[in-house]
Write an enzyme that holds these catalytic residues in place. Structure first.
Site, PDB file in Angstrom:
ATOM      1  N   ASP A   1      55.897  57.579  32.487  1.00 41.36           N
ATOM      2  CA  ASP A   1      56.578  57.086  33.684  1.00 41.36           C
ATOM      3  C   ASP A   1      57.935  57.784  33.822  1.00 41.36           C
ATOM      4  O   ASP A   1      58.302  58.271  34.879  1.00 41.36           O
ATOM      5  CB  ASP A   1      56.756  55.564  33.569  1.00 41.36           C
ATOM      6  CG  ASP A   1      57.483  54.939  34.749  1.00 41.36           C
ATOM      7  OD1 ASP A   1      57.767  55.656  35.728  1.00 41.36           O
ATOM      8  OD2 ASP A   1      57.763  53.726  34.701  1.00 41.36           O
TER       9      ASP A   1
ATOM     10  N   ASP B   1      55.252  64.896  45.018  1.00 47.51           N
ATOM     11  CA  ASP B   1      55.787  65.485  43.800  1.00 47.51           C
ATOM     12  C   ASP B   1      55.552  64.559  42.597  1.00 47.51           C
ATOM     13  O   ASP B   1      55.674  63.333  42.707  1.00 47.51           O
ATOM     14  CB  ASP B   1      57.296  65.703  43.988  1.00 47.51           C
ATOM     15  CG  ASP B   1      57.946  66.390  42.801  1.00 47.51           C
ATOM     16  OD1 ASP B   1      57.521  67.507  42.489  1.00 47.51           O
ATOM     17  OD2 ASP B   1      58.873  65.808  42.207  1.00 47.51           O
TER      18      ASP B   1
ATOM     19  N   GLU C   1      50.670  66.454  43.336  1.00 48.80           N
ATOM     20  CA  GLU C   1      50.891  67.328  42.180  1.00 48.80           C
ATOM     21  C   GLU C   1      50.776  66.510  40.898  1.00 48.80           C
ATOM     22  O   GLU C   1      51.706  65.793  40.535  1.00 48.80           O
ATOM     23  CB  GLU C   1      52.284  67.967  42.255  1.00 48.80           C
ATOM     24  CG  GLU C   1      52.583  68.843  41.048  1.00 48.80           C
ATOM     25  CD  GLU C   1      53.995  68.716  40.498  1.00 48.80           C
ATOM     26  OE1 GLU C   1      54.428  69.611  39.775  1.00 48.80           O
ATOM     27  OE2 GLU C   1      54.684  67.714  40.789  1.00 48.80           O
TER      28      GLU C   1
ATOM     29  N   ASN D   1      60.021  60.082  42.531  1.00 53.84           N
ATOM     30  CA  ASN D   1      60.002  59.590  41.152  1.00 53.84           C
ATOM     31  C   ASN D   1      61.375  59.172  40.634  1.00 53.84           C
ATOM     32  O   ASN D   1      61.483  58.248  39.848  1.00 53.84           O
ATOM     33  CB  ASN D   1      59.424  60.647  40.211  1.00 53.84           C
ATOM     34  CG  ASN D   1      59.413  60.165  38.780  1.00 53.84           C
ATOM     35  OD1 ASN D   1      58.748  59.176  38.460  1.00 53.84           O
ATOM     36  ND2 ASN D   1      60.186  60.818  37.916  1.00 53.84           N
TER      37      ASN D   1
HETATM   38 CA    CA Z   1      58.513  57.342  37.048  1.00 55.93          CA
END
Ligand code: CA
Length: 494
Positions: A196, A233, A263, A103
Protein backbone atom coordinates in the site's frame (compact mmCIF):
# COMPACT_ATOMS: atom_id res chain seq x y z
CA UNK A 1 -10.21 1.66 -36.84
CA UNK A 2 -7.64 0.09 -34.52
CA UNK A 3 -6.91 1.93 -31.30
CA UNK A 4 -3.43 3.39 -30.96
CA UNK A 5 -2.21 5.30 -27.89
CA UNK A 6 0.57 7.88 -28.01
CA UNK A 7 2.40 8.73 -24.78
CA UNK A 8 3.07 12.39 -25.51
CA UNK A 9 5.87 13.06 -23.01
CA UNK A 10 8.91 11.57 -21.38
CA UNK A 11 10.57 12.10 -18.01
CA UNK A 12 13.03 14.72 -19.24
CA UNK A 13 10.83 16.65 -21.65
CA UNK A 14 12.30 20.19 -21.29
CA UNK A 15 10.04 22.60 -19.46
CA UNK A 16 11.19 25.42 -21.77
CA UNK A 17 9.46 23.62 -24.65
CA UNK A 18 6.02 23.97 -22.99
CA UNK A 19 4.43 20.61 -23.66
CA UNK A 20 0.80 21.80 -23.88
CA UNK A 21 1.71 24.16 -26.73
CA UNK A 22 3.60 21.37 -28.45
CA UNK A 23 0.49 19.18 -28.28
CA UNK A 24 -1.42 21.87 -30.17
CA UNK A 25 1.27 21.99 -32.85
CA UNK A 26 1.40 18.22 -33.29
CA UNK A 27 -2.32 17.42 -33.07
CA UNK A 28 -2.94 17.38 -36.81
CA UNK A 29 0.04 15.12 -37.41
CA UNK A 30 -0.94 12.70 -34.65
CA UNK A 31 -4.34 12.33 -36.25
CA UNK A 32 -2.69 11.76 -39.62
CA UNK A 33 -0.62 8.83 -38.30
CA UNK A 34 -3.70 7.14 -36.86
CA UNK A 35 -3.44 7.97 -33.16
CA UNK A 36 -6.74 7.44 -31.33
CA UNK A 37 -5.70 8.30 -27.75
CA UNK A 38 -3.11 10.82 -26.58
CA UNK A 39 -1.78 10.20 -23.07
CA UNK A 40 -0.76 13.47 -21.43
CA UNK A 41 1.34 13.73 -18.24
CA UNK A 42 -0.11 14.63 -14.80
CA UNK A 43 -1.51 18.12 -15.21
CA UNK A 44 -1.68 19.24 -11.58
CA UNK A 45 0.71 21.19 -9.43
CA UNK A 46 3.67 19.16 -8.31
CA UNK A 47 5.44 19.63 -4.99
CA UNK A 48 8.42 20.75 -7.09
CA UNK A 49 6.34 23.40 -8.87
CA UNK A 50 7.22 23.88 -12.52
CA UNK A 51 10.21 21.54 -12.18
CA UNK A 52 8.10 18.54 -11.18
CA UNK A 53 7.16 15.91 -13.76
CA UNK A 54 3.83 15.60 -11.94
CA UNK A 55 3.91 12.29 -10.13
CA UNK A 56 4.64 14.06 -6.83
CA UNK A 57 1.22 15.68 -6.58
CA UNK A 58 0.70 18.68 -4.34
CA UNK A 59 -2.70 20.05 -5.38
CA UNK A 60 -5.11 18.18 -7.67
CA UNK A 61 -7.19 21.33 -8.20
CA UNK A 62 -4.27 23.44 -9.43
CA UNK A 63 -3.87 22.77 -13.15
CA UNK A 64 -1.45 25.66 -13.57
CA UNK A 65 -3.74 28.38 -12.23
CA UNK A 66 -2.49 29.38 -8.76
CA UNK A 67 0.81 30.71 -7.53
CA UNK A 68 1.84 27.71 -5.46
CA UNK A 69 5.18 25.93 -5.03
CA UNK A 70 7.05 28.76 -6.67
CA UNK A 71 5.06 29.19 -9.87
CA UNK A 72 1.62 29.51 -11.36
CA UNK A 73 2.27 27.22 -14.32
CA UNK A 74 3.17 23.54 -14.12
CA UNK A 75 6.12 22.08 -15.98
CA UNK A 76 3.92 21.84 -19.08
CA UNK A 77 2.25 25.24 -19.09
CA UNK A 78 -0.83 26.99 -17.76
CA UNK A 79 -4.35 25.69 -17.19
CA UNK A 80 -5.55 27.71 -20.18
CA UNK A 81 -2.90 26.11 -22.41
CA UNK A 82 -3.79 22.64 -21.08
CA UNK A 83 -7.45 23.08 -21.92
CA UNK A 84 -6.56 24.42 -25.35
CA UNK A 85 -4.39 21.34 -25.98
CA UNK A 86 -7.28 19.03 -25.05
CA UNK A 87 -9.70 20.98 -27.23
CA UNK A 88 -7.33 20.82 -30.17
CA UNK A 89 -6.92 17.05 -29.83
CA UNK A 90 -10.70 16.71 -29.74
CA UNK A 91 -11.00 18.80 -32.88
CA UNK A 92 -8.75 16.24 -34.50
CA UNK A 93 -10.97 13.37 -33.36
CA UNK A 94 -8.62 11.98 -30.73
CA UNK A 95 -9.32 11.00 -27.13
CA UNK A 96 -7.29 12.58 -24.38
CA UNK A 97 -5.97 10.29 -21.67
CA UNK A 98 -5.34 12.01 -18.35
CA UNK A 99 -2.75 10.67 -15.94
CA UNK A 100 -4.50 10.09 -12.60
CA UNK A 101 -2.11 10.11 -9.65
CA UNK A 102 -4.04 9.38 -6.45
CA UNK A 103 -1.74 7.17 -4.39
CA UNK A 104 0.09 9.89 -2.51
CA UNK A 105 0.68 13.57 -1.95
CA UNK A 106 3.91 15.52 -1.52
CA UNK A 107 4.84 18.97 -0.31
CA UNK A 108 2.57 19.48 2.75
CA UNK A 109 1.83 23.03 3.89
CA UNK A 110 2.33 22.25 7.56
CA UNK A 111 3.34 19.45 9.86
CA UNK A 112 1.24 18.05 12.69
CA UNK A 113 1.83 16.10 15.88
CA UNK A 114 0.51 12.63 15.10
CA UNK A 115 0.45 9.19 16.71
CA UNK A 116 2.34 6.68 14.61
CA UNK A 117 3.97 3.26 14.77
CA UNK A 118 7.04 2.35 12.78
CA UNK A 119 6.94 -0.70 10.50
CA UNK A 120 9.72 -2.78 8.97
CA UNK A 121 10.37 -1.28 5.50
CA UNK A 122 10.86 -4.79 4.12
CA UNK A 123 7.77 -6.20 5.77
CA UNK A 124 5.22 -3.47 6.28
CA UNK A 125 2.98 -5.83 8.23
CA UNK A 126 5.55 -6.01 10.99
CA UNK A 127 5.36 -3.28 13.61
CA UNK A 128 8.78 -2.47 15.05
CA UNK A 129 8.02 0.27 17.55
CA UNK A 130 5.64 1.23 20.31
CA UNK A 131 3.07 3.89 19.42
CA UNK A 132 4.73 7.28 19.58
CA UNK A 133 4.02 10.89 18.90
CA UNK A 134 5.85 12.34 15.93
CA UNK A 135 5.78 15.59 14.03
CA UNK A 136 5.06 14.76 10.39
CA UNK A 137 4.18 16.70 7.23
CA UNK A 138 0.56 15.80 6.60
CA UNK A 139 -1.42 19.03 6.54
CA UNK A 140 -2.45 20.41 3.13
CA UNK A 141 -4.77 23.40 2.89
CA UNK A 142 -3.39 25.09 -0.24
CA UNK A 143 -3.14 28.73 0.87
CA UNK A 144 -2.32 29.83 -2.68
CA UNK A 145 -5.66 28.49 -3.95
CA UNK A 146 -7.58 29.85 -0.96
CA UNK A 147 -10.45 27.30 -1.04
CA UNK A 148 -11.44 27.90 -4.66
CA UNK A 149 -13.13 24.77 -6.15
CA UNK A 150 -12.79 22.85 -2.86
CA UNK A 151 -12.49 23.62 0.84
CA UNK A 152 -11.21 20.17 1.70
CA UNK A 153 -8.24 20.11 4.06
CA UNK A 154 -6.01 17.05 3.98
CA UNK A 155 -4.62 16.08 7.37
CA UNK A 156 -3.34 13.01 9.26
CA UNK A 157 -6.76 11.36 9.14
CA UNK A 158 -6.58 11.32 5.32
CA UNK A 159 -3.28 9.43 5.09
CA UNK A 160 -2.21 5.88 5.97
CA UNK A 161 1.47 6.53 6.43
CA UNK A 162 4.53 8.53 5.61
CA UNK A 163 8.25 8.00 5.43
CA UNK A 164 10.60 10.17 7.36
CA UNK A 165 14.29 9.55 7.20
CA UNK A 166 15.35 12.67 9.05
CA UNK A 167 16.51 10.77 12.16
CA UNK A 168 18.48 8.13 10.27
CA UNK A 169 19.68 7.25 6.79
CA UNK A 170 17.51 4.17 6.56
CA UNK A 171 14.09 4.14 4.95
CA UNK A 172 11.69 4.59 7.85
CA UNK A 173 8.02 4.01 7.23
CA UNK A 174 5.51 5.14 9.80
CA UNK A 175 1.92 3.96 9.90
CA UNK A 176 -0.35 6.72 11.10
CA UNK A 177 -2.79 5.62 13.79
CA UNK A 178 -5.76 7.24 12.08
CA UNK A 179 -8.66 5.03 13.14
CA UNK A 180 -9.13 3.32 9.74
CA UNK A 181 -8.19 -0.35 9.78
CA UNK A 182 -5.55 -2.07 11.92
CA UNK A 183 -2.69 -1.44 9.55
CA UNK A 184 -2.50 -0.99 5.76
CA UNK A 185 -5.27 -1.05 3.17
CA UNK A 186 -5.86 -4.21 1.10
CA UNK A 187 -4.02 -4.12 -2.22
CA UNK A 188 -3.41 -6.77 -4.88
CA UNK A 189 -0.02 -8.44 -4.41
CA UNK A 190 2.21 -9.00 -1.40
CA UNK A 191 5.61 -7.41 -2.09
CA UNK A 192 7.09 -6.13 1.19
CA UNK A 193 4.23 -7.92 2.95
CA UNK A 194 1.86 -5.17 1.83
CA UNK A 195 2.69 -2.57 -0.81
CA UNK A 196 0.00 0.00 0.00
CA UNK A 197 2.77 2.40 0.96
CA UNK A 198 4.93 3.64 -1.94
CA UNK A 199 6.15 7.15 -1.10
CA UNK A 200 5.15 10.55 0.25
CA UNK A 201 2.00 10.88 2.31
CA UNK A 202 -0.01 7.79 1.32
CA UNK A 203 -3.70 8.48 0.82
CA UNK A 204 -6.19 6.69 3.11
CA UNK A 205 -9.03 5.38 0.93
CA UNK A 206 -10.83 3.83 3.90
CA UNK A 207 -11.71 7.32 5.07
CA UNK A 208 -15.11 8.08 3.43
CA UNK A 209 -14.40 11.81 3.40
CA UNK A 210 -11.38 11.10 1.19
CA UNK A 211 -13.28 9.00 -1.35
CA UNK A 212 -16.08 11.58 -1.46
CA UNK A 213 -13.55 14.34 -2.12
CA UNK A 214 -11.81 12.34 -4.85
CA UNK A 215 -15.12 11.64 -6.58
CA UNK A 216 -15.96 15.32 -6.39
CA UNK A 217 -12.51 16.12 -7.79
CA UNK A 218 -12.90 13.58 -10.63
CA UNK A 219 -16.19 15.15 -11.66
CA UNK A 220 -14.69 18.65 -11.47
CA UNK A 221 -11.65 17.57 -13.48
CA UNK A 222 -13.64 15.97 -16.30
CA UNK A 223 -16.08 18.90 -16.45
CA UNK A 224 -13.33 21.50 -16.36
CA UNK A 225 -11.05 19.98 -18.96
CA UNK A 226 -13.09 17.59 -21.10
CA UNK A 227 -10.62 14.71 -20.70
CA UNK A 228 -12.19 11.47 -21.87
CA UNK A 229 -9.95 8.61 -20.81
CA UNK A 230 -7.72 7.74 -17.90
CA UNK A 231 -4.31 6.28 -17.19
CA UNK A 232 -4.29 5.21 -13.54
CA UNK A 233 -0.91 5.59 -11.89
CA UNK A 234 0.52 3.07 -9.40
CA UNK A 235 -2.57 0.87 -8.92
CA UNK A 236 -0.39 -1.74 -7.22
CA UNK A 237 -0.44 0.59 -4.19
CA UNK A 238 -4.14 1.49 -4.19
CA UNK A 239 -7.21 -0.42 -3.09
CA UNK A 240 -8.87 -1.88 -6.19
CA UNK A 241 -12.22 -1.31 -4.52
CA UNK A 242 -11.60 2.41 -4.48
CA UNK A 243 -10.96 2.58 -8.22
CA UNK A 244 -14.01 0.43 -8.96
CA UNK A 245 -16.14 2.87 -7.01
CA UNK A 246 -14.44 5.92 -8.54
CA UNK A 247 -14.77 4.70 -12.13
CA UNK A 248 -18.39 3.61 -11.63
CA UNK A 249 -19.19 7.01 -10.20
CA UNK A 250 -17.68 8.86 -13.18
CA UNK A 251 -19.11 6.47 -15.76
CA UNK A 252 -22.57 6.97 -14.26
CA UNK A 253 -22.20 10.71 -13.78
CA UNK A 254 -21.14 11.32 -17.38
CA UNK A 255 -23.22 8.45 -18.83
CA UNK A 256 -20.30 7.00 -20.74
CA UNK A 257 -17.58 4.40 -20.40
CA UNK A 258 -14.23 6.09 -19.83
CA UNK A 259 -11.49 4.11 -21.56
CA UNK A 260 -9.06 3.35 -18.73
CA UNK A 261 -5.56 1.87 -18.64
CA UNK A 262 -4.08 0.99 -15.27
CA UNK A 263 -0.40 0.77 -14.45
CA UNK A 264 0.24 -2.34 -12.33
CA UNK A 265 4.02 -2.53 -12.50
CA UNK A 266 4.78 -6.23 -12.28
CA UNK A 267 6.05 -8.92 -14.60
CA UNK A 268 4.16 -11.52 -12.62
CA UNK A 269 1.17 -12.44 -14.72
CA UNK A 270 -0.61 -13.86 -11.68
CA UNK A 271 -0.98 -10.38 -10.16
CA UNK A 272 -2.06 -8.80 -13.44
CA UNK A 273 -4.78 -11.41 -13.84
CA UNK A 274 -5.83 -10.99 -10.22
CA UNK A 275 -6.08 -7.23 -10.64
CA UNK A 276 -8.14 -7.57 -13.83
CA UNK A 277 -10.44 -10.05 -12.10
CA UNK A 278 -10.99 -7.79 -9.11
CA UNK A 279 -11.66 -4.82 -11.41
CA UNK A 280 -14.14 -6.93 -13.41
CA UNK A 281 -12.89 -5.61 -16.74
CA UNK A 282 -13.29 -1.95 -15.95
CA UNK A 283 -9.69 -1.39 -17.00
CA UNK A 284 -6.99 -2.44 -19.44
CA UNK A 285 -3.50 -3.08 -18.09
CA UNK A 286 -0.09 -2.21 -19.45
CA UNK A 287 1.64 -5.41 -20.56
CA UNK A 288 4.70 -5.13 -18.32
CA UNK A 289 5.84 -8.75 -18.93
CA UNK A 290 5.95 -8.10 -22.69
CA UNK A 291 8.12 -5.02 -22.09
CA UNK A 292 10.50 -7.15 -20.04
CA UNK A 293 10.60 -9.81 -22.76
CA UNK A 294 11.54 -7.07 -25.24
CA UNK A 295 14.25 -5.86 -22.87
CA UNK A 296 15.64 -9.39 -22.40
CA UNK A 297 15.49 -10.10 -26.13
CA UNK A 298 17.40 -6.89 -26.85
CA UNK A 299 20.10 -7.77 -24.29
CA UNK A 300 20.50 -11.45 -25.16
CA UNK A 301 20.47 -11.15 -28.95
CA UNK A 302 20.55 -14.52 -30.70
CA UNK A 303 20.41 -16.37 -27.37
CA UNK A 304 16.83 -15.23 -26.82
CA UNK A 305 14.33 -17.39 -28.67
CA UNK A 306 11.98 -15.12 -30.56
CA UNK A 307 9.54 -18.02 -30.61
CA UNK A 308 9.06 -17.28 -26.88
CA UNK A 309 8.59 -13.53 -27.15
CA UNK A 310 4.96 -13.78 -25.94
CA UNK A 311 5.64 -16.20 -23.09
CA UNK A 312 4.13 -15.05 -19.81
CA UNK A 313 2.57 -11.92 -21.31
CA UNK A 314 -0.83 -10.36 -21.01
CA UNK A 315 -1.24 -10.00 -24.77
CA UNK A 316 -0.95 -13.79 -25.06
CA UNK A 317 -3.25 -14.69 -22.18
CA UNK A 318 -5.76 -11.79 -22.13
CA UNK A 319 -5.31 -9.93 -25.42
CA UNK A 320 -8.51 -7.91 -24.88
CA UNK A 321 -7.05 -6.39 -21.73
CA UNK A 322 -3.50 -5.71 -22.88
CA UNK A 323 -2.00 -2.32 -23.63
CA UNK A 324 1.34 -3.15 -25.22
CA UNK A 325 4.34 -0.83 -25.14
CA UNK A 326 8.07 -0.91 -25.78
CA UNK A 327 9.27 1.74 -23.32
CA UNK A 328 7.89 4.52 -21.13
CA UNK A 329 8.93 7.40 -18.87
CA UNK A 330 9.86 4.99 -16.05
CA UNK A 331 12.04 2.67 -18.13
CA UNK A 332 13.97 5.32 -20.08
CA UNK A 333 17.70 5.77 -19.35
CA UNK A 334 18.55 7.06 -15.84
CA UNK A 335 15.02 6.41 -14.54
CA UNK A 336 14.22 4.27 -11.49
CA UNK A 337 12.82 1.30 -13.37
CA UNK A 338 15.36 1.63 -16.17
CA UNK A 339 15.02 -1.29 -18.54
CA UNK A 340 15.35 0.47 -21.86
CA UNK A 341 15.02 -1.80 -24.86
CA UNK A 342 18.25 -1.67 -26.89
CA UNK A 343 18.11 0.34 -30.07
CA UNK A 344 18.76 -2.47 -32.54
CA UNK A 345 15.67 -4.30 -31.25
CA UNK A 346 13.30 -1.32 -31.17
CA UNK A 347 12.04 -1.84 -34.74
CA UNK A 348 11.32 -5.48 -33.86
CA UNK A 349 9.45 -4.55 -30.68
CA UNK A 350 7.49 -1.73 -32.31
CA UNK A 351 6.49 -4.00 -35.19
CA UNK A 352 5.23 -6.53 -32.65
CA UNK A 353 3.02 -3.99 -30.87
CA UNK A 354 1.86 -2.05 -33.95
CA UNK A 355 1.45 -4.59 -36.73
CA UNK A 356 -0.44 -7.34 -34.95
CA UNK A 357 -4.11 -7.51 -34.11
CA UNK A 358 -3.71 -8.41 -30.43
CA UNK A 359 -3.30 -5.69 -27.84
CA UNK A 360 -3.66 -1.92 -27.95
CA UNK A 361 -0.24 -0.38 -28.62
CA UNK A 362 1.15 2.66 -26.84
CA UNK A 363 3.91 4.54 -28.66
CA UNK A 364 6.48 6.39 -26.55
CA UNK A 365 7.30 10.01 -27.43
CA UNK A 366 11.10 9.58 -27.90
CA UNK A 367 10.52 6.55 -30.15
CA UNK A 368 8.82 8.85 -32.62
CA UNK A 369 10.34 12.29 -32.06
CA UNK A 370 13.68 11.35 -30.45
CA UNK A 371 14.98 13.06 -27.30
CA UNK A 372 18.20 14.33 -25.84
CA UNK A 373 18.85 15.24 -22.22
CA UNK A 374 21.53 15.43 -19.58
CA UNK A 375 21.33 13.92 -16.11
CA UNK A 376 24.40 14.51 -13.97
CA UNK A 377 27.37 13.50 -16.12
CA UNK A 378 25.23 11.49 -18.51
CA UNK A 379 24.13 12.96 -21.80
CA UNK A 380 21.48 10.76 -23.33
CA UNK A 381 20.63 10.86 -27.02
CA UNK A 382 17.58 8.88 -28.07
CA UNK A 383 17.21 8.58 -31.82
CA UNK A 384 13.78 8.05 -33.36
CA UNK A 385 13.00 4.40 -34.09
CA UNK A 386 13.51 3.59 -37.77
CA UNK A 387 10.38 2.92 -39.86
CA UNK A 388 8.00 3.93 -37.08
CA UNK A 389 6.06 6.38 -39.23
CA UNK A 390 5.53 3.73 -41.92
CA UNK A 391 4.49 1.14 -39.32
CA UNK A 392 1.86 3.53 -37.96
CA UNK A 393 0.52 4.20 -41.46
CA UNK A 394 0.35 0.46 -42.16
CA UNK A 395 -1.49 -0.14 -38.88
CA UNK A 396 -3.90 2.66 -39.67
CA UNK A 397 -4.79 1.41 -43.14
CA UNK A 398 -3.96 -2.25 -43.64
CA UNK A 399 -4.42 -4.09 -40.33
CA UNK A 400 -7.40 -6.20 -41.34
CA UNK A 401 -8.25 -9.72 -42.39
CA UNK A 402 -6.78 -12.90 -41.01
CA UNK A 403 -3.42 -12.95 -39.21
CA UNK A 404 -1.17 -16.00 -39.62
CA UNK A 405 1.72 -16.56 -37.22
CA UNK A 406 5.04 -18.26 -37.95
CA UNK A 407 6.79 -18.18 -34.56
CA UNK A 408 8.49 -21.47 -35.29
CA UNK A 409 12.23 -20.70 -35.09
CA UNK A 410 14.39 -19.19 -32.31
CA UNK A 411 16.02 -16.58 -34.56
CA UNK A 412 13.61 -15.86 -37.40
CA UNK A 413 9.90 -15.36 -36.76
CA UNK A 414 7.20 -13.86 -38.92
CA UNK A 415 3.55 -13.19 -39.37
CA UNK A 416 1.31 -11.95 -42.11
CA UNK A 417 -1.94 -10.10 -42.29
CA UNK A 418 -3.91 -11.34 -45.23
CA UNK A 419 -5.92 -8.17 -45.62
CA UNK A 420 -9.25 -8.20 -47.47
CA UNK A 421 -10.36 -8.29 -51.08
CA UNK A 422 -12.27 -5.02 -50.57
CA UNK A 423 -9.11 -3.17 -49.55
CA UNK A 424 -6.79 -3.87 -52.51
CA UNK A 425 -3.85 -2.22 -50.73
CA UNK A 426 -4.12 -4.39 -47.61
CA UNK A 427 -2.14 -7.58 -46.99
CA UNK A 428 1.36 -7.44 -45.58
CA UNK A 429 4.07 -9.68 -44.13
CA UNK A 430 6.57 -9.01 -41.31
CA UNK A 431 9.81 -10.96 -40.76
CA UNK A 432 12.12 -10.48 -37.75
CA UNK A 433 15.65 -11.80 -37.20
CA UNK A 434 17.84 -11.61 -34.10
CA UNK A 435 20.78 -13.44 -35.66
CA UNK A 436 21.58 -14.25 -39.28
CA UNK A 437 19.89 -13.50 -42.59
CA UNK A 438 16.78 -15.61 -42.98
CA UNK A 439 13.41 -15.98 -44.64
CA UNK A 440 9.95 -17.35 -44.03
CA UNK A 441 7.57 -19.01 -46.44
CA UNK A 442 4.14 -17.52 -45.86
CA UNK A 443 0.74 -17.74 -47.40
CA UNK A 444 -1.37 -14.58 -47.70
CA UNK A 445 -4.42 -16.23 -49.20
CA UNK A 446 -5.55 -16.73 -52.77
CA UNK A 447 -6.74 -13.14 -53.15
CA UNK A 448 -3.08 -12.19 -52.80
CA UNK A 449 -1.94 -14.57 -55.56
CA UNK A 450 0.50 -13.21 -58.20
CA UNK A 451 1.04 -9.97 -56.29
CA UNK A 452 4.20 -7.96 -55.98
CA UNK A 453 5.42 -7.13 -52.44
CA UNK A 454 8.14 -4.64 -51.52
CA UNK A 455 10.10 -4.14 -48.30
CA UNK A 456 9.33 -0.75 -46.72
CA UNK A 457 12.56 -0.87 -44.67
CA UNK A 458 14.49 -0.94 -47.98
CA UNK A 459 16.76 -3.75 -46.84
CA UNK A 460 15.88 -5.42 -50.14
CA UNK A 461 15.57 -3.65 -53.46
CA UNK A 462 13.97 -6.56 -55.29
CA UNK A 463 10.27 -7.27 -54.95
CA UNK A 464 8.86 -10.62 -53.84
CA UNK A 465 6.11 -12.02 -56.04
CA UNK A 466 3.59 -14.49 -54.64
CA UNK A 467 2.55 -17.57 -56.57
CA UNK A 468 -1.04 -18.30 -57.60
CA UNK A 469 -1.98 -19.44 -54.08
CA UNK A 470 -0.57 -16.27 -52.53
CA UNK A 471 2.56 -17.94 -51.12
CA UNK A 472 6.12 -16.62 -51.23
CA UNK A 473 9.45 -16.66 -49.41
CA UNK A 474 9.88 -13.36 -47.53
CA UNK A 475 13.49 -12.64 -46.58
CA UNK A 476 15.02 -10.62 -43.73
CA UNK A 477 18.57 -9.38 -43.12
CA UNK A 478 20.67 -10.21 -40.06
CA UNK A 479 19.36 -8.72 -36.74
CA UNK A 480 16.86 -6.72 -38.71
CA UNK A 481 13.22 -6.51 -39.71
CA UNK A 482 11.54 -6.44 -43.08
CA UNK A 483 7.97 -5.38 -43.68
CA UNK A 484 6.54 -6.41 -47.02
CA UNK A 485 3.55 -4.53 -48.40
CA UNK A 486 2.04 -4.46 -51.87
CA UNK A 487 3.94 -2.25 -54.28
CA UNK A 488 0.63 -0.64 -55.29
CA UNK A 489 0.20 0.45 -51.64
CA UNK A 490 3.50 2.31 -51.33
CA UNK A 491 1.89 5.70 -52.01
CA UNK A 492 -0.38 5.21 -49.00
CA UNK A 493 2.47 5.20 -46.50
CA UNK A 494 4.33 8.20 -47.86
CA1 CA B 1 -1.24 3.49 -1.18
Amino acid sequence: MSLTIFQFFHWYYPKEKKLWNEVVKQAEHLQFIGISHVWLPPAYKSSAGENGVGYDVYDLFDLGEFNQKGSTVTRYGSKREYIKAIKTLHEHKMNVMADIVLNHKNGADESEKVHVIQVDANNRNEVVSEPMEKEIATKYYFPGRNKKYSEFVWDWKTFTGIDDCSDTNEKCIYKIINGYGDLWDDVVGDEFGNFDYLLGADIEFRNPAVTAELKYWGKWYVKTTGIDSFRLDAVKHISANFYKEWLDYLNQTFKKQFFTVAEYWSSDLKYLHEYLDVMENRVQLFDVPLHHNFFDASKKGKDFSLANIFNGTLVQTRPQSAVTFVDNHDTQPTQSLESFVEFWFKPHANAIILLRQQGIPCVFYPSYYGASYTVGDNTIELAPVPHLYKMLKIRQQFLEGEQNDYFDHPNVVAWCNKGTEENQDSGFAVVLSNNEDGFKEMNLGQHNGNKKFVDITESFNDAVVTNEEGTAFFPVKSRSISIWIKDIALDKIK
